[in-house]
Motif scaffolding. Sequence first.
Motif, PDB file in Angstrom:
ATOM      1  N   GLY A   1     112.684  72.081  10.936  1.00 25.52           N
ATOM      2  CA  GLY A   1     113.989  72.576  11.374  1.00 25.52           C
ATOM      3  C   GLY A   1     113.922  73.562  12.519  1.00 25.52           C
ATOM      4  O   GLY A   1     114.951  74.140  12.904  1.00 25.52           O
ATOM      5  N   ALA A   2     112.745  73.761  13.090  1.00 22.51           N
ATOM      6  CA  ALA A   2     112.617  74.703  14.200  1.00 22.51           C
ATOM      7  C   ALA A   2     113.322  74.162  15.441  1.00 22.51           C
ATOM      8  O   ALA A   2     113.282  72.963  15.738  1.00 22.51           O
ATOM      9  N   GLN A   3     113.967  75.063  16.176  1.00 17.77           N
ATOM     10  CA  GLN A   3     114.649  74.689  17.392  1.00 17.77           C
ATOM     11  C   GLN A   3     113.644  74.395  18.511  1.00 17.77           C
ATOM     12  O   GLN A   3     112.542  74.955  18.529  1.00 17.77           O
ATOM     13  N   PRO A   4     114.015  73.527  19.459  1.00 15.29           N
ATOM     14  CA  PRO A   4     113.104  73.242  20.574  1.00 15.29           C
ATOM     15  C   PRO A   4     112.627  74.501  21.299  1.00 15.29           C
ATOM     16  O   PRO A   4     111.462  74.575  21.720  1.00 15.29           O
ATOM     17  N   SER A   5     113.499  75.488  21.446  1.00 16.18           N
ATOM     18  CA  SER A   5     113.096  76.713  22.141  1.00 16.18           C
ATOM     19  C   SER A   5     112.029  77.470  21.354  1.00 16.18           C
ATOM     20  O   SER A   5     111.106  78.062  21.943  1.00 16.18           O
ATOM     21  N   THR A   6     112.137  77.447  20.029  1.00 15.49           N
ATOM     22  CA  THR A   6     111.133  78.105  19.194  1.00 15.49           C
ATOM     23  C   THR A   6     109.800  77.376  19.291  1.00 15.49           C
ATOM     24  O   THR A   6     108.743  77.998  19.417  1.00 15.49           O
ATOM     25  N   ILE A   7     109.858  76.058  19.218  1.00 12.11           N
ATOM     26  CA  ILE A   7     108.632  75.263  19.340  1.00 12.11           C
ATOM     27  C   ILE A   7     107.970  75.529  20.685  1.00 12.11           C
ATOM     28  O   ILE A   7     106.745  75.672  20.770  1.00 12.11           O
ATOM     29  N   ALA A   8     108.781  75.640  21.714  1.00 17.84           N
ATOM     30  CA  ALA A   8     108.221  75.854  23.050  1.00 17.84           C
ATOM     31  C   ALA A   8     107.504  77.198  23.151  1.00 17.84           C
ATOM     32  O   ALA A   8     106.378  77.269  23.670  1.00 17.84           O
ATOM     33  N   ILE A   9     108.135  78.284  22.662  1.00 19.02           N
ATOM     34  CA  ILE A   9     107.489  79.590  22.823  1.00 19.02           C
ATOM     35  C   ILE A   9     106.267  79.728  21.917  1.00 19.02           C
ATOM     36  O   ILE A   9     105.393  80.551  22.191  1.00 19.02           O
ATOM     37  N   MET A  10     106.194  78.923  20.880  1.00 22.32           N
ATOM     38  CA  MET A  10     105.005  78.955  20.032  1.00 22.32           C
ATOM     39  C   MET A  10     103.877  78.086  20.588  1.00 22.32           C
ATOM     40  O   MET A  10     102.707  78.477  20.532  1.00 22.32           O
ATOM     41  N   MET A  11     104.212  76.905  21.117  1.00 24.36           N
ATOM     42  CA  MET A  11     103.195  75.899  21.374  1.00 24.36           C
ATOM     43  C   MET A  11     102.888  75.653  22.850  1.00 24.36           C
ATOM     44  O   MET A  11     101.784  75.194  23.171  1.00 24.36           O
ATOM     45  N   ASP A  12     103.806  75.933  23.745  1.00 26.83           N
ATOM     46  CA  ASP A  12     103.546  75.647  25.158  1.00 26.83           C
ATOM     47  C   ASP A  12     102.386  76.486  25.667  1.00 26.83           C
ATOM     48  O   ASP A  12     102.369  77.718  25.511  1.00 26.83           O
ATOM     49  N   GLY A  13     101.421  75.834  26.282  1.00 22.67           N
ATOM     50  CA  GLY A  13     100.273  76.532  26.862  1.00 22.67           C
ATOM     51  C   GLY A  13      99.280  77.062  25.852  1.00 22.67           C
ATOM     52  O   GLY A  13      98.341  77.786  26.228  1.00 22.67           O
ATOM     53  N   LEU A  14      99.452  76.717  24.599  1.00 24.35           N
ATOM     54  CA  LEU A  14      98.577  77.251  23.546  1.00 24.35           C
ATOM     55  C   LEU A  14      97.193  76.621  23.630  1.00 24.35           C
ATOM     56  O   LEU A  14      97.059  75.405  23.796  1.00 24.35           O
ATOM     57  N   GLU A  15      96.165  77.445  23.514  1.00 20.31           N
ATOM     58  CA  GLU A  15      94.779  76.980  23.516  1.00 20.31           C
ATOM     59  C   GLU A  15      94.035  77.601  22.338  1.00 20.31           C
ATOM     60  O   GLU A  15      94.401  78.686  21.877  1.00 20.31           O
ATOM     61  N   PRO A  16      93.000  76.929  21.825  1.00 18.02           N
ATOM     62  CA  PRO A  16      92.243  77.497  20.700  1.00 18.02           C
ATOM     63  C   PRO A  16      91.412  78.698  21.130  1.00 18.02           C
ATOM     64  O   PRO A  16      91.111  78.867  22.311  1.00 18.02           O
ATOM     65  N   ASP A  17      91.080  79.520  20.171  1.00 19.38           N
ATOM     66  CA  ASP A  17      90.271  80.723  20.400  1.00 19.38           C
ATOM     67  C   ASP A  17      88.966  80.564  19.622  1.00 19.38           C
ATOM     68  O   ASP A  17      88.957  80.616  18.394  1.00 19.38           O
ATOM     69  N   SER A  18      87.863  80.375  20.310  1.00 18.42           N
ATOM     70  CA  SER A  18      86.579  80.119  19.641  1.00 18.42           C
ATOM     71  C   SER A  18      86.148  81.282  18.762  1.00 18.42           C
ATOM     72  O   SER A  18      85.434  81.097  17.779  1.00 18.42           O
ATOM     73  N   ARG A  19      86.602  82.499  19.072  1.00 14.58           N
ATOM     74  CA  ARG A  19      86.215  83.655  18.266  1.00 14.58           C
ATOM     75  C   ARG A  19      86.726  83.535  16.837  1.00 14.58           C
ATOM     76  O   ARG A  19      86.091  84.026  15.890  1.00 14.58           O
ATOM     77  N   ILE A  20      87.873  82.881  16.663  1.00 17.80           N
ATOM     78  CA  ILE A  20      88.466  82.754  15.332  1.00 17.80           C
ATOM     79  C   ILE A  20      87.589  81.880  14.449  1.00 17.80           C
ATOM     80  O   ILE A  20      87.327  82.207  13.285  1.00 17.80           O
ATOM     81  N   ILE A  21      87.133  80.767  14.990  1.00 19.79           N
ATOM     82  CA  ILE A  21      86.258  79.874  14.211  1.00 19.79           C
ATOM     83  C   ILE A  21      84.953  80.576  13.888  1.00 19.79           C
ATOM     84  O   ILE A  21      84.439  80.488  12.767  1.00 19.79           O
ATOM     85  N   ASP A  22      84.399  81.301  14.850  1.00 16.05           N
ATOM     86  CA  ASP A  22      83.153  82.026  14.592  1.00 16.05           C
ATOM     87  C   ASP A  22      83.330  83.000  13.433  1.00 16.05           C
ATOM     88  O   ASP A  22      82.483  83.079  12.535  1.00 16.05           O
ATOM     89  N   ARG A  23      84.417  83.725  13.436  1.00 17.69           N
ATOM     90  CA  ARG A  23      84.637  84.721  12.380  1.00 17.69           C
ATOM     91  C   ARG A  23      84.910  84.057  11.036  1.00 17.69           C
ATOM     92  O   ARG A  23      84.462  84.526  10.000  1.00 17.69           O
ATOM     93  N   ASP A  24      85.646  82.961  11.065  1.00 19.01           N
ATOM     94  CA  ASP A  24      85.973  82.282   9.815  1.00 19.01           C
ATOM     95  C   ASP A  24      84.727  81.644   9.186  1.00 19.01           C
ATOM     96  O   ASP A  24      84.607  81.593   7.961  1.00 19.01           O
ATOM     97  N   ARG A  25      83.837  81.169  10.028  1.00 20.30           N
ATOM     98  CA  ARG A  25      82.657  80.455   9.522  1.00 20.30           C
ATOM     99  C   ARG A  25      81.514  81.388   9.123  1.00 20.30           C
ATOM    100  O   ARG A  25      80.590  80.979   8.441  1.00 20.30           O
ATOM    101  N   SER A  26      81.531  82.619   9.594  1.00 18.75           N
ATOM    102  CA  SER A  26      80.383  83.511   9.375  1.00 18.75           C
ATOM    103  C   SER A  26      80.733  84.600   8.379  1.00 18.75           C
ATOM    104  O   SER A  26      81.185  85.672   8.760  1.00 18.75           O
TER     105      SER A  26
END
Length: 385
Positions: free
Chosen positions: A27-52
């Motif tokens: 039910g999220a509005q297109p504008s909400t989806i855009a500000i959350m997801m547009d240009g989003l890239e993964p952060d390798s530091r998060i996986i490192d911290r989660d795995r270690s």
Amino acid sequence: MTAAAGAQEMSFEDWADGFRQRLAEHGAQPSTIAIMMDGLEPDSRIIDRDRSQPEFVRPVWVYLNGAASDARTQNGLSAQARHREALDTVEAQFGVDADILTAIWGLESAYGVIMGDFDIVRSLATLAWEGRRRQFAENQLLAVADMLERGYAERDQLLGSWAGAMGQTQFIPTTYLERAVDMHGDGHRDIWTTEADALGSAANLLARAGWETDAPVVTEVTLPETFDFAGWEERDRRAVSAWAMDGVRPAQGEWSPDDLYRPARIVLPSGAQGPAFMAFSNFDALMRYNNSTAYALGVGYLAKRLAGLDALPDGWPEDNPPINRSQSRQLQQTLTDLGHDTRGVDGIFGANSRRALKSFQAANGMTPDGYAGQLTYEAVMARSR
């Protein structure tokens, strides 16, 4: 390890495309989806911290000395002086002691100073893509969308820990939606910059977890020489009067008449050779905030120090520290091989592993306290040879 190396076969772009659709179905509005997801890239530091996961387990006495240190106590008293009105208002509304709230505030964010600077949308998206905690992370992202659409936060406010906890009281987004409160009635549940909202939210969480007003959290006790370690289980709750009939006494003073009727359990965070504690229902409420015995002890004793207690528990078995995670896996496997089934070998010494260790200890003339310390580890390893 790079983010790509840690992720599943799906590309981040494919995960993001699929999650955009899930946000729309939510039910999220297109504008909400855009500000959350547009240009989003993964952060390798998060996986490192989660795995270690850290290999070494910090002894509870080291944690407690840091949690209730002189510096943290003094900073807490200063924070209380600055925000007395907010603390008093929250305490009156929710019935949670101001010293407890201050202690949580101190442990979670150093009284609002250290809240984390990770973009939690990016962090949670990375965790969701990586896959190990996908359901958790996607549920948190759906909650973020709800927060944005209800006007509870702006996109640039969504900063916090690498695992998605936010604000002065470190709430994950689902907990924010369920428990955060607006103490000023301005339409915002601002746990980032409004201390009253942050403290009120923590108090609401505890109240919903069963907090009992004007009741104790934890009391150090002495156990009788005849204490039945073999029959004791850390989760067993009895009236304090029943424990008292068996010879359990406060380390200082006497039981109050009110406390004698309260249910409580006995906690031995460093085994039979260290301090023993009576943990009341408020201790368990604190563990709903953070499921850690050491954390609940830290909050309880920092609150005591804020109220004027000088000394922390002593008599810790510093020659018998907790074993590390590799040793825990070895201990679990060896206990199982010796006929004391731990029901899994994962390096996390939970209730089943403690029960198996108690069985070994009882069978080998040791005090069956279930504490996985260095000395017991060496005894089990010796028995296996």
